[in-house]
Scaffold this motif. Sequence first.
Motif, PDB file in Angstrom:
ATOM      1  N   ASN A  70      -7.037  -5.666  11.762  1.00 26.94           N
ATOM      2  CA  ASN A  70      -5.713  -6.150  12.163  1.00 26.94           C
ATOM      3  C   ASN A  70      -4.911  -6.815  11.054  1.00 26.94           C
ATOM      4  OD1 ASN A  70      -6.943  -8.662  11.973  1.00 26.94           O
ATOM      5  ND2 ASN A  70      -7.283  -8.826  14.156  1.00 26.94           N
ATOM      6  N   LYS A  71      -5.340  -6.696   9.811  1.00 26.13           N
ATOM      7  CA  LYS A  71      -4.613  -7.314   8.699  1.00 26.13           C
ATOM      8  C   LYS A  71      -4.218  -6.258   7.664  1.00 26.13           C
ATOM      9  CE  LYS A  71      -5.324 -11.645  10.061  1.00 26.13           C
ATOM     10  NZ  LYS A  71      -5.973 -12.731   9.384  1.00 26.13           N
ATOM     11  N   PRO A  72      -3.080  -6.462   6.989  1.00 24.78           N
ATOM     12  CA  PRO A  72      -2.619  -5.522   5.958  1.00 24.78           C
ATOM     13  C   PRO A  72      -3.467  -5.576   4.691  1.00 24.78           C
ATOM     14  CG  PRO A  72      -0.793  -6.803   6.832  1.00 24.78           C
ATOM     15  CD  PRO A  72      -2.056  -7.453   7.323  1.00 24.78           C
ATOM     16  N   ILE A  73      -3.623  -4.404   4.075  1.00 26.31           N
ATOM     17  CA  ILE A  73      -4.347  -4.283   2.806  1.00 26.31           C
ATOM     18  C   ILE A  73      -3.531  -3.392   1.881  1.00 26.31           C
ATOM     19  CG2 ILE A  73      -6.440  -3.467   1.661  1.00 26.31           C
ATOM     20  CD1 ILE A  73      -8.008  -4.183   4.160  1.00 26.31           C
ATOM     21  N   PHE A  74      -3.460  -3.787   0.616  1.00 25.60           N
ATOM     22  CA  PHE A  74      -2.765  -3.049  -0.439  1.00 25.60           C
ATOM     23  C   PHE A  74      -3.809  -2.684  -1.493  1.00 25.60           C
ATOM     24  CE2 PHE A  74       0.555  -3.722  -4.080  1.00 25.60           C
ATOM     25  CZ  PHE A  74       0.612  -2.365  -4.330  1.00 25.60           C
ATOM     26  N   GLY A  75      -4.048  -1.390  -1.691  1.00 29.49           N
ATOM     27  CA  GLY A  75      -5.021  -0.929  -2.672  1.00 29.49           C
ATOM     28  C   GLY A  75      -4.336  -0.275  -3.854  1.00 29.49           C
ATOM     29  N   THR A  76      -4.694  -0.713  -5.066  1.00 25.71           N
ATOM     30  CA  THR A  76      -4.139  -0.119  -6.281  1.00 25.71           C
ATOM     31  C   THR A  76      -5.254   0.565  -7.069  1.00 25.71           C
ATOM     32  OG1 THR A  76      -4.402  -2.122  -7.644  1.00 25.71           O
ATOM     33  CG2 THR A  76      -2.360  -1.907  -6.412  1.00 25.71           C
ATOM     34  N   CYS A  77      -5.030   1.779  -7.498  1.00 24.25           N
ATOM     35  CA  CYS A  77      -5.957   2.573  -8.310  1.00 24.25           C
ATOM     36  C   CYS A  77      -7.321   2.690  -7.619  1.00 24.25           C
ATOM     37  CB  CYS A  77      -6.033   2.028  -9.729  1.00 24.25           C
ATOM     38  SG  CYS A  77      -6.708   3.209 -10.917  1.00 24.25           S
ATOM     39  N   ALA A  78      -8.334   1.966  -8.075  1.00 26.68           N
ATOM     40  CA  ALA A  78      -9.643   2.023  -7.411  1.00 26.68           C
ATOM     41  C   ALA A  78      -9.550   1.531  -5.972  1.00 26.68           C
ATOM     42  CB  ALA A  78     -10.674   1.212  -8.183  1.00 26.68           C
ATOM     43  N   CYS A 157       1.528   5.707  -1.028  1.00 22.40           N
ATOM     44  CA  CYS A 157       1.754   6.020   0.383  1.00 22.40           C
ATOM     45  C   CYS A 157       1.523   4.779   1.234  1.00 22.40           C
ATOM     46  CB  CYS A 157       0.871   7.169   0.845  1.00 22.40           C
ATOM     47  SG  CYS A 157      -0.888   6.784   0.923  1.00 22.40           S
ATOM     48  N   ARG A 158       1.951   4.912   2.495  1.00 26.71           N
ATOM     49  CA  ARG A 158       1.756   3.837   3.471  1.00 26.71           C
ATOM     50  C   ARG A 158       1.361   4.451   4.804  1.00 26.71           C
ATOM     51  NH1 ARG A 158       6.162  -0.619   5.807  1.00 26.71           N
ATOM     52  NH2 ARG A 158       4.718  -1.478   7.377  1.00 26.71           N
ATOM     53  N   GLN A 159       0.407   3.802   5.450  1.00 27.23           N
ATOM     54  CA  GLN A 159       0.022   4.161   6.807  1.00 27.23           C
ATOM     55  C   GLN A 159      -0.062   2.855   7.596  1.00 27.23           C
ATOM     56  OE1 GLN A 159      -3.660   6.354   7.222  1.00 27.23           O
ATOM     57  NE2 GLN A 159      -3.383   6.628   9.407  1.00 27.23           N
ATOM     58  N   GLY A 160       0.956   2.595   8.397  1.00 26.50           N
ATOM     59  CA  GLY A 160       0.982   1.357   9.167  1.00 26.50           C
ATOM     60  C   GLY A 160       0.945   0.144   8.265  1.00 26.50           C
ATOM     61  N   ARG A 161      -0.071  -0.692   8.429  1.00 26.81           N
ATOM     62  CA  ARG A 161      -0.179  -1.925   7.642  1.00 26.81           C
ATOM     63  C   ARG A 161      -0.928  -1.726   6.315  1.00 26.81           C
ATOM     64  NH1 ARG A 161      -3.406  -2.008  11.847  1.00 26.81           N
ATOM     65  NH2 ARG A 161      -5.626  -2.264  11.526  1.00 26.81           N
ATOM     66  N   PHE A 162      -1.271  -0.474   6.002  1.00 32.84           N
ATOM     67  CA  PHE A 162      -1.985  -0.186   4.756  1.00 32.84           C
ATOM     68  C   PHE A 162      -1.054   0.459   3.740  1.00 32.84           C
ATOM     69  CE2 PHE A 162      -5.545   0.379   7.960  1.00 32.84           C
ATOM     70  CZ  PHE A 162      -6.030  -0.901   7.787  1.00 32.84           C
ATOM     71  N   LEU A 163      -1.059  -0.087   2.529  1.00 32.50           N
ATOM     72  CA  LEU A 163      -0.240   0.394   1.419  1.00 32.50           C
ATOM     73  C   LEU A 163      -1.165   0.706   0.256  1.00 32.50           C
ATOM     74  CD1 LEU A 163       2.636   0.681   0.075  1.00 32.50           C
ATOM     75  CD2 LEU A 163       2.392  -1.744  -0.563  1.00 32.50           C
ATOM     76  N   THR A 164      -0.853   1.760  -0.475  1.00 40.88           N
ATOM     77  CA  THR A 164      -1.697   2.088  -1.613  1.00 40.88           C
ATOM     78  C   THR A 164      -0.913   2.802  -2.689  1.00 40.88           C
ATOM     79  OG1 THR A 164      -3.854   3.000  -2.226  1.00 40.88           O
ATOM     80  CG2 THR A 164      -2.522   4.306  -0.723  1.00 40.88           C
ATOM     81  N   VAL A 182       4.342  -7.886   0.645  1.00 41.24           N
ATOM     82  CA  VAL A 182       4.561  -9.179   1.302  1.00 41.24           C
ATOM     83  C   VAL A 182       5.387  -8.967   2.578  1.00 41.24           C
ATOM     84  CG1 VAL A 182       5.736 -11.414   1.085  1.00 41.24           C
ATOM     85  CG2 VAL A 182       4.257 -10.581  -0.763  1.00 41.24           C
ATOM     86  N   GLY A 183       6.352  -8.063   2.528  1.00 42.23           N
ATOM     87  CA  GLY A 183       7.132  -7.732   3.721  1.00 42.23           C
ATOM     88  C   GLY A 183       6.275  -7.119   4.819  1.00 42.23           C
ATOM     89  N   ILE A 184       5.339  -6.260   4.439  1.00 41.60           N
ATOM     90  CA  ILE A 184       4.415  -5.661   5.413  1.00 41.60           C
ATOM     91  C   ILE A 184       3.562  -6.754   6.062  1.00 41.60           C
ATOM     92  CG2 ILE A 184       2.374  -4.163   5.651  1.00 41.60           C
ATOM     93  CD1 ILE A 184       3.606  -2.403   3.399  1.00 41.60           C
ATOM     94  N   VAL A 185       3.115  -7.709   5.244  1.00 41.37           N
ATOM     95  CA  VAL A 185       2.306  -8.809   5.771  1.00 41.37           C
ATOM     96  C   VAL A 185       3.147  -9.640   6.745  1.00 41.37           C
ATOM     97  CG1 VAL A 185       1.041 -10.917   5.158  1.00 41.37           C
ATOM     98  CG2 VAL A 185       0.806  -8.861   3.743  1.00 41.37           C
ATOM     99  N   GLU A 186       4.396  -9.908   6.376  1.00 37.39           N
ATOM    100  CA  GLU A 186       5.286 -10.668   7.277  1.00 37.39           C
ATOM    101  C   GLU A 186       5.488  -9.936   8.595  1.00 37.39           C
ATOM    102  OE1 GLU A 186       8.772 -11.228   4.850  1.00 37.39           O
ATOM    103  OE2 GLU A 186       8.018 -13.108   4.031  1.00 37.39           O
ATOM    104  N   GLU A 187       5.697  -8.613   8.541  1.00 40.64           N
ATOM    105  CA  GLU A 187       5.851  -7.811   9.753  1.00 40.64           C
ATOM    106  C   GLU A 187       4.609  -7.916  10.642  1.00 40.64           C
ATOM    107  OE1 GLU A 187       6.438  -3.719   8.684  1.00 40.64           O
ATOM    108  OE2 GLU A 187       8.268  -4.155   7.566  1.00 40.64           O
ATOM    109  N   ASN A 188       3.445  -7.908  10.017  1.00 44.89           N
ATOM    110  CA  ASN A 188       2.186  -7.915  10.759  1.00 44.89           C
ATOM    111  C   ASN A 188       1.910  -9.262  11.426  1.00 44.89           C
ATOM    112  OD1 ASN A 188      -0.297  -6.244  11.296  1.00 44.89           O
ATOM    113  ND2 ASN A 188      -1.233  -8.094  10.448  1.00 44.89           N
TER     114      ASN A 188
END
Length: 189
Positions: A70-78, A157-164, A182-188
């Motif tokens: 139920n929390k947003p995650i942002f993954g970069t590269c690995a 790309c983005r899928q719901g609360r996940f950004l990468t 940060v905006g995605i986290v605020e929305e969530n």
Amino acid sequence: MKIGVLALQGAVSEHIKALKASGADAQAVKHSSELEDLDGLVLPGGESTTMRRLMDETGLYDSLRLFAENKPIFGTCAGLILMAKKIEGRNGPHLGLLDIDVRRNAFGRQVDSFEATLNIRHVGDNFDGVFIRAPYIKSVGSGVEVLATYDDHIVACRQGRFLTCAFHPELTGDTRLHRYFVGIVEENR
């Protein structure tokens, strides 16, 4: 708002700096207990197989799976590789959060690292993408929004609360992508 940066490998301090510049309270995360009061999390670059091994050794793997429910995650590269449901040449995913299929080290080895100007949907144009042993996204599921491409390959790309993204926005000084997260986290919230 508190956002953590998984501190197993990668440019942790650079992500923390970018998150703070984007208006979030940011901290390094090394233990499961540090996830409890976070509103979001960044999975930085590094080496995905090593990061997974360290997650298993420290007991973070199960905690990260619970956090992702139920929390947003942002993954970069690995971090992108850790989040993918399919990884070319690997039997099974790591965290398997995003309906994407990725190719590791798709743009070449460390010596083949490069920078490219990207236009990122919802973020802005002329974004400097730093690609270091970068993956790319081979395909996305129907619920995934493509945000950026480079040389006809999906790199964000983005899928719901996940950004990468396949590149390293934390190395540029341009905080637009971190502000978007940060905006995605605020929305969530």
